[in-house]
Structure formats: structure tokens, C-alpha cells
Design a protein around this motif. Sequence first.
Motif, PDB file in Angstrom:
ATOM      1  N   ASP A 165      26.235  35.380   5.864  1.00 20.50           N
ATOM      2  CA  ASP A 165      25.701  34.718   7.358  1.00 20.50           C
ATOM      3  C   ASP A 165      24.176  34.869   6.835  1.00 20.50           C
ATOM      4  O   ASP A 165      23.865  34.928   5.366  1.00 20.50           O
ATOM      5  CB  ASP A 165      25.888  36.547   7.290  1.00 20.50           C
ATOM      6  N   GLN A 166      23.746  33.860   7.203  1.00 22.81           N
ATOM      7  CA  GLN A 166      22.407  33.007   7.183  1.00 22.81           C
ATOM      8  C   GLN A 166      21.684  33.252   8.719  1.00 22.81           C
ATOM      9  O   GLN A 166      22.081  32.243   9.599  1.00 22.81           O
ATOM     10  CB  GLN A 166      22.255  31.848   6.625  1.00 22.81           C
ATOM     11  N   GLY A 167      20.466  33.998   8.976  1.00 22.33           N
ATOM     12  CA  GLY A 167      19.410  34.117   9.528  1.00 22.33           C
ATOM     13  C   GLY A 167      19.701  34.250  10.946  1.00 22.33           C
ATOM     14  O   GLY A 167      21.008  34.204  11.302  1.00 22.33           O
ATOM     15  N   ARG A 168      18.448  35.144  11.524  1.00 21.45           N
ATOM     16  CA  ARG A 168      18.380  34.825  12.918  1.00 21.45           C
ATOM     17  C   ARG A 168      17.337  35.045  13.206  1.00 21.45           C
ATOM     18  O   ARG A 168      15.722  35.003  12.848  1.00 21.45           O
ATOM     19  CB  ARG A 168      18.943  36.875  13.292  1.00 21.45           C
ATOM     20  N   HIS A 169      17.051  34.562  14.992  1.00 26.74           N
ATOM     21  CA  HIS A 169      15.921  33.901  15.322  1.00 26.74           C
ATOM     22  C   HIS A 169      15.345  32.819  14.309  1.00 26.74           C
ATOM     23  O   HIS A 169      14.371  32.827  15.129  1.00 26.74           O
ATOM     24  CB  HIS A 169      15.398  34.837  15.299  1.00 26.74           C
ATOM     25  N   LYS A 170      16.097  31.989  13.859  1.00 27.82           N
ATOM     26  CA  LYS A 170      16.067  30.612  13.403  1.00 27.82           C
ATOM     27  C   LYS A 170      16.339  29.930  13.300  1.00 27.82           C
ATOM     28  O   LYS A 170      17.862  29.585  13.608  1.00 27.82           O
ATOM     29  CB  LYS A 170      15.303  31.499  12.100  1.00 27.82           C
ATOM     30  N   PRO A 171      15.510  28.312  13.498  1.00 32.48           N
ATOM     31  CA  PRO A 171      17.267  27.582  13.992  1.00 32.48           C
ATOM     32  C   PRO A 171      17.624  27.142  12.883  1.00 32.48           C
ATOM     33  O   PRO A 171      17.172  26.769  11.581  1.00 32.48           O
ATOM     34  CB  PRO A 171      16.146  25.918  14.433  1.00 32.48           C
ATOM     35  N   ARG A 172      19.133  26.528  13.126  1.00 30.74           N
ATOM     36  CA  ARG A 172      19.705  26.278  12.213  1.00 30.74           C
ATOM     37  C   ARG A 172      21.093  25.140  11.760  1.00 30.74           C
ATOM     38  O   ARG A 172      20.697  24.967  13.628  1.00 30.74           O
ATOM     39  CB  ARG A 172      20.509  27.459  11.504  1.00 30.74           C
ATOM     40  N   ILE A 173      20.594  24.155  11.097  1.00 32.02           N
ATOM     41  CA  ILE A 173      21.678  22.904  11.124  1.00 32.02           C
ATOM     42  C   ILE A 173      22.773  23.435  10.662  1.00 32.02           C
ATOM     43  O   ILE A 173      21.948  23.339   8.938  1.00 32.02           O
ATOM     44  CB  ILE A 173      20.545  21.617  11.207  1.00 32.02           C
ATOM     45  N   VAL A 174      24.207  22.711  10.865  1.00 30.40           N
ATOM     46  CA  VAL A 174      25.475  23.887   9.582  1.00 30.40           C
ATOM     47  C   VAL A 174      26.036  21.753   9.609  1.00 30.40           C
ATOM     48  O   VAL A 174      26.484  21.397  10.953  1.00 30.40           O
ATOM     49  CB  VAL A 174      26.397  24.107  10.145  1.00 30.40           C
ATOM     50  N   LEU A 175      26.235  21.693   8.586  1.00 27.65           N
ATOM     51  CA  LEU A 175      26.982  19.912   8.679  1.00 27.65           C
ATOM     52  C   LEU A 175      28.178  20.331   7.805  1.00 27.65           C
ATOM     53  O   LEU A 175      28.461  21.506   6.585  1.00 27.65           O
ATOM     54  CB  LEU A 175      26.279  19.434   7.655  1.00 27.65           C
ATOM     55  N   CYS A 176      29.596  20.446   7.419  1.00 23.65           N
ATOM     56  CA  CYS A 176      30.227  20.368   6.794  1.00 23.65           C
ATOM     57  C   CYS A 176      31.129  19.073   6.075  1.00 23.65           C
ATOM     58  O   CYS A 176      30.216  17.744   6.571  1.00 23.65           O
ATOM     59  CB  CYS A 176      31.726  20.296   8.036  1.00 23.65           C
ATOM     60  N   THR A 177      30.407  19.350   4.608  1.00 23.66           N
ATOM     61  CA  THR A 177      30.939  18.305   3.640  1.00 23.66           C
ATOM     62  C   THR A 177      32.399  17.504   3.442  1.00 23.66           C
ATOM     63  O   THR A 177      32.467  16.369   2.609  1.00 23.66           O
ATOM     64  CB  THR A 177      29.586  18.396   2.845  1.00 23.66           C
ATOM     65  N   ALA A 178      33.083  18.923   3.695  1.00 28.77           N
ATOM     66  CA  ALA A 178      34.754  18.608   3.725  1.00 28.77           C
ATOM     67  C   ALA A 178      35.501  19.708   3.607  1.00 28.77           C
ATOM     68  O   ALA A 178      35.195  20.612   3.856  1.00 28.77           O
ATOM     69  CB  ALA A 178      34.744  18.469   1.157  1.00 28.77           C
ATOM     70  N   GLY A 204      31.421  15.670   8.188  1.00 30.05           N
ATOM     71  CA  GLY A 204      30.513  15.036   8.897  1.00 30.05           C
ATOM     72  C   GLY A 204      29.803  15.473  10.247  1.00 30.05           C
ATOM     73  O   GLY A 204      29.381  14.902  10.314  1.00 30.05           O
ATOM     74  N   GLN A 205      30.904  15.601  10.373  1.00 31.07           N
ATOM     75  CA  GLN A 205      30.390  16.711  11.634  1.00 31.07           C
ATOM     76  C   GLN A 205      29.413  18.043  11.711  1.00 31.07           C
ATOM     77  O   GLN A 205      29.390  18.541  10.254  1.00 31.07           O
ATOM     78  CB  GLN A 205      31.391  16.999  12.652  1.00 31.07           C
ATOM     79  N   ALA A 206      28.281  17.972  12.682  1.00 32.65           N
ATOM     80  CA  ALA A 206      27.454  18.973  11.903  1.00 32.65           C
ATOM     81  C   ALA A 206      26.629  19.515  13.471  1.00 32.65           C
ATOM     82  O   ALA A 206      26.984  18.854  14.557  1.00 32.65           O
ATOM     83  CB  ALA A 206      26.245  18.290  11.950  1.00 32.65           C
ATOM     84  N   VAL A 207      26.326  20.877  14.021  1.00 33.08           N
ATOM     85  CA  VAL A 207      25.757  21.382  14.955  1.00 33.08           C
ATOM     86  C   VAL A 207      24.042  21.917  14.005  1.00 33.08           C
ATOM     87  O   VAL A 207      23.580  22.215  13.627  1.00 33.08           O
ATOM     88  CB  VAL A 207      26.800  22.321  14.650  1.00 33.08           C
ATOM     89  N   PHE A 208      23.560  22.106  15.512  1.00 26.41           N
ATOM     90  CA  PHE A 208      22.642  22.269  15.393  1.00 26.41           C
ATOM     91  C   PHE A 208      22.493  23.609  16.421  1.00 26.41           C
ATOM     92  O   PHE A 208      22.906  24.133  17.805  1.00 26.41           O
ATOM     93  CB  PHE A 208      21.226  21.692  16.175  1.00 26.41           C
ATOM     94  N   ILE A 209      21.825  25.359  15.781  1.00 26.04           N
ATOM     95  CA  ILE A 209      22.106  26.613  16.114  1.00 26.04           C
ATOM     96  C   ILE A 209      20.824  26.848  16.766  1.00 26.04           C
ATOM     97  O   ILE A 209      19.802  27.572  16.397  1.00 26.04           O
ATOM     98  CB  ILE A 209      22.578  27.343  15.390  1.00 26.04           C
ATOM     99  N   PRO A 210      20.430  26.437  17.618  1.00 25.18           N
ATOM    100  CA  PRO A 210      19.153  27.489  18.255  1.00 25.18           C
ATOM    101  C   PRO A 210      18.514  29.419  17.970  1.00 25.18           C
ATOM    102  O   PRO A 210      19.540  29.365  17.605  1.00 25.18           O
ATOM    103  CB  PRO A 210      18.936  27.619  19.780  1.00 25.18           C
ATOM    104  N   ALA A 211      17.648  29.705  17.665  1.00 23.07           N
ATOM    105  CA  ALA A 211      17.336  30.481  17.485  1.00 23.07           C
ATOM    106  C   ALA A 211      17.867  31.819  17.829  1.00 23.07           C
ATOM    107  O   ALA A 211      18.154  32.645  17.424  1.00 23.07           O
ATOM    108  CB  ALA A 211      16.026  30.687  16.307  1.00 23.07           C
ATOM    109  N   ALA A 212      18.181  30.934  19.635  1.00 25.00           N
ATOM    110  CA  ALA A 212      18.391  32.276  20.218  1.00 25.00           C
ATOM    111  C   ALA A 212      19.571  33.129  20.306  1.00 25.00           C
ATOM    112  O   ALA A 212      20.207  33.841  20.826  1.00 25.00           O
ATOM    113  CB  ALA A 212      18.284  31.909  21.285  1.00 25.00           C
ATOM    114  N   GLU A 213      20.332  32.532  19.383  1.00 24.16           N
ATOM    115  CA  GLU A 213      22.031  32.687  19.508  1.00 24.16           C
ATOM    116  C   GLU A 213      22.289  33.363  18.329  1.00 24.16           C
ATOM    117  O   GLU A 213      23.695  33.386  18.439  1.00 24.16           O
ATOM    118  CB  GLU A 213      22.896  31.211  19.158  1.00 24.16           C
ATOM    119  N   GLY A 214      21.521  33.267  17.446  1.00 23.28           N
ATOM    120  CA  GLY A 214      20.785  35.109  16.602  1.00 23.28           C
ATOM    121  C   GLY A 214      22.071  34.663  15.906  1.00 23.28           C
ATOM    122  O   GLY A 214      21.906  33.480  15.576  1.00 23.28           O
ATOM    123  N   TRP A 215      22.984  35.868  15.412  1.00 27.70           N
ATOM    124  CA  TRP A 215      23.294  35.382  13.695  1.00 27.70           C
ATOM    125  C   TRP A 215      24.156  34.462  13.781  1.00 27.70           C
ATOM    126  O   TRP A 215      25.057  33.816  14.581  1.00 27.70           O
ATOM    127  CB  TRP A 215      24.330  36.787  13.261  1.00 27.70           C
TER     128      TRP A 215
END
Length: 474
Positions: free
Chosen positions: A410-423, A440-451
Motif C-alpha cells: 500500500d502506497q499513498g493516499r490523496h496524491k498522484p501515482r504512476i504504476v508501471l509493470c516491469t516484468a 511495459g504497461q502503466a497507469v496513472f492513478i489520480p489522488a482522488a482514487e484513494g489508497w
Amino acid sequence: MYVIRPVPKRYAWGSYTRLQSLFSDEPALAAADTGDPATGAVDTANSPLAEMWFSGHPQSPSQLIAPDGTHTTVLDAIRERPEYMVGRRCSEQFGPELPFLFKIIAARIPLSLQVHPVDFEARAGFNAQNAQGIAQDAPERSFHDAEAKSEMVVALEPFEASVGFSPISVMLHNLSMVSHPLAARMVDALTQRTLRIGQTPEGFEHADAMMPMSSMVWPDSRRRIFRAFHTAITAGPVEGLETQLRYASLRVSDPVARSAFHHALAAAAAFPNDPSVLTLLMLNPVSLQEGESVFIPAGIPHAYIHGMAAEIMNNSDNVLRAGMTVKHKDIPRLLHTLNCQPGAPVDPADARFGDMATRDGDLIVYTPHIDEFMLAYGHTGPTAAAWPVMDRVLRRYGALLRQLARGRIDQGRHKPRIVLCTAGSVRCSSEMDARELSAGQAVFIPAAEGWVSVESCGGGSSDGGSFLMATTQV
């Protein structure tokens, strides 16, 4: 949760295979991205691929694809809904922007010897070049924004770099072994002491004239380092340097010195007759294994030598180059921002205890002393058991790490996150959405989406993967 598309960057030092393999399904790699040969960029699809940007930078914003299929950019999405995308605290502190720039880089040959500007140099340089009417994409432009730039690297495979000045005794040992007039001149610069402020050793007047005003309060040792560094980066092309470096390397027994000579030789082979390669004998050689890291504050001289890594930095593309490059060099401004204090490279994983075990994997958190960014690198599923860096962490922290509660990452709530799968593959979940990611796929998770949590996709023996999560520290 948005799909985020990286922006490819093709430079001569990039790899022909590493990023292409990781991002093999990325549509942007199906056709060449545009570039400018004058800046070192290459515009053919078969050219080296150096960097993949996950970016909100005004000049290279990443594309976002919403769950309903609509397209926008990181830049536009944040400007339209700053609190939703990056959170109130982040928006108030940094404005309506993503405060970090996240990259995956792959170096086939050494990059330029460079320094990133501190805040006042970045503002002054950006405004000055704007006033001069220099186009934002002009090859002679050094400042593409008004932001200071510190950066952090986390190795995804063995990664070599030279970072920050080593002790003067180490510099003298390395340089004195090289039978070349330029190396001898650098030794003179390091050994000629000055007892009074303003007293300049004979022959180094030009170097002292280029020192910043702050040098008035420097100890003499920093002025000597400045003169030696200046001697190398302002010299003209030199003959026979690679040969003399090779002869010297054969006599080196100390493993750290051997690494420094290895880096200098790699640079000399890539940039024949470039005198700046001798500065690598003044810097700390860094050899990172997967999961190991180094933080490079603004003002610290450095050069990446070889390997593939994740890189995260302030939302800035400002670079001041001194050598080992076909791109524009800005030696006066680089010297004005150069930090001449010797010091060991900073491992941000040690900045505070940020390592923890998880239900089905391991995670290391890298937290440099800067609000704009942090990074997490995790392995999930059976692959986590074979991660050597965690063995080193366990040896370092022992029982303390074993006592940590086990659960999902679990990392971060109420802040922007980018998650990238590397393998492999991982499952990324927020309070509002979930998505399975493959390499190689990645998502941007807005701060409003919580944990946000990341875990393996299933319980089979073949399930699991690796991922990176980029976010802020506020």
C-alpha cells in the motif's frame, strides 16, 4: 485509473534492445518519433531508444486514456481538475502540475558529463534565454523550464555511473597514474595550495575568473577541485588519451580505482580525444545491482555509463553539459552551479527506513530528502523470493525487517501515482478501480482514487511480477 502512454526519446547513447523489449506493445514505438539531429536526437524507427518518459512536462506530456476511452494528456487533465488529479496539498505546494518526471532509461554507451541547475540558476537561466528569444526547442538552449533538478536512479539491471567528487587523495592517485600532459596539469591544479583568498596559482587565472561568487568562502580544497575540473572540460581535443588510460588501468589494484578507470575507458572509447573523460577519475564510481539506488542533488557532477534504470526527478528537463556529448555544452553556467564538495554517493533507500515485506512479495521505498518525488520498487509472487537486493536488506536490518506486519503493498493516499509493470504481471487496485498490468504497461492513478495496492494477479506458481510506483512525498 487512466492508462498512461510513455513518450519515447531517441538519442545516440540509447539501447537497440532493452527498452524496445520492455515496451514491445507500446504503439508509439511502431513508428519513429520526431527528433532533431542537431540535438543528438535521431528520427528513425531503427535508431537507439534512450528514454521512455511518463511525463507532465509541457514539452513532452504523456497521453492519458480514461476508462471511457477518451484521450487527453497529463498536462491538460491536471489543469482541468488539479485537486482530483494530484490532490489539494500537492496542488497548493507545487501548482496544477505533476511535480515529478518519471523515466525508464537504457544507456548503451556513456551519457554526457553533466550537472543539473539549482533553483536560482534555473530561474535566471530560463528567464535570460527567454529574453534572448531562444526557441524552446533550440539545440543551444540549456534551460527548458525554471525548475531546479535533482534526480534519483534505481537500477533495473546492473547499472554503472560516476557521481560526485571523490576525496582529493583518490583523485591524485588516479590522475598521477596517467602519463598524459593534461592529467599532469590536473594534478598541478589539485596540489597547488593558495593561502589567501584571491591568490591564484600561476596558469590558473582563467579558472579562477570563472568561479562563482560563493567561492570566496570555499575552503582551498574546493577551489583546487574546481581548477582541476575546469582544466579538463575547457581543454581542446587531446591525442593518445585512451591509450594512456589503458596503460594506467593495467597497473591499478584497488577495486574502486579499477571501476573509475573502467568508466573513463568506456567514455574515451565512445568519445575519442575528448579531454573531459579524465574528470571521471575525479568522481565516485557507482556500480548498482538491481534494486540499488543513488540520489543526485542539483549541482552534483555525474555521468551515466551503462545499464538500464528507473529515473525520477523534478518536473524539469534542464541539463548543463560539460563534455562527452554531441549536444550543446554550457560550461560557464555549469561551473557556476558546480558543487565541488567531495562526498560519498547518497543511497536514498537509507534516507529513512522505508523497506517492508508484503503478503506475496517485497518492496523497497526510496525516499530522498525532497518533497517532489519518491519511488517504490516491488516484486510480487514467487519471483520475489529470488530478489538478491532483499537479502542485502535483511542482512542490514535483520530482525527489524522481519517484525514488520505482512500485508498488501500500500502506497499513498490523496496524491498522484504512476504504476508501471516491469516484468510478469501485477494487479493494481485503488478504492475506485482495478487493472491488471503486464510488462511495459502503466497507469496513472489520480489522488482522488484513494489508497492503492499492488499484488500478484493470482495464486499460481507462475504468477507474479515486478513493478515501479512513482509518487510524491507530500
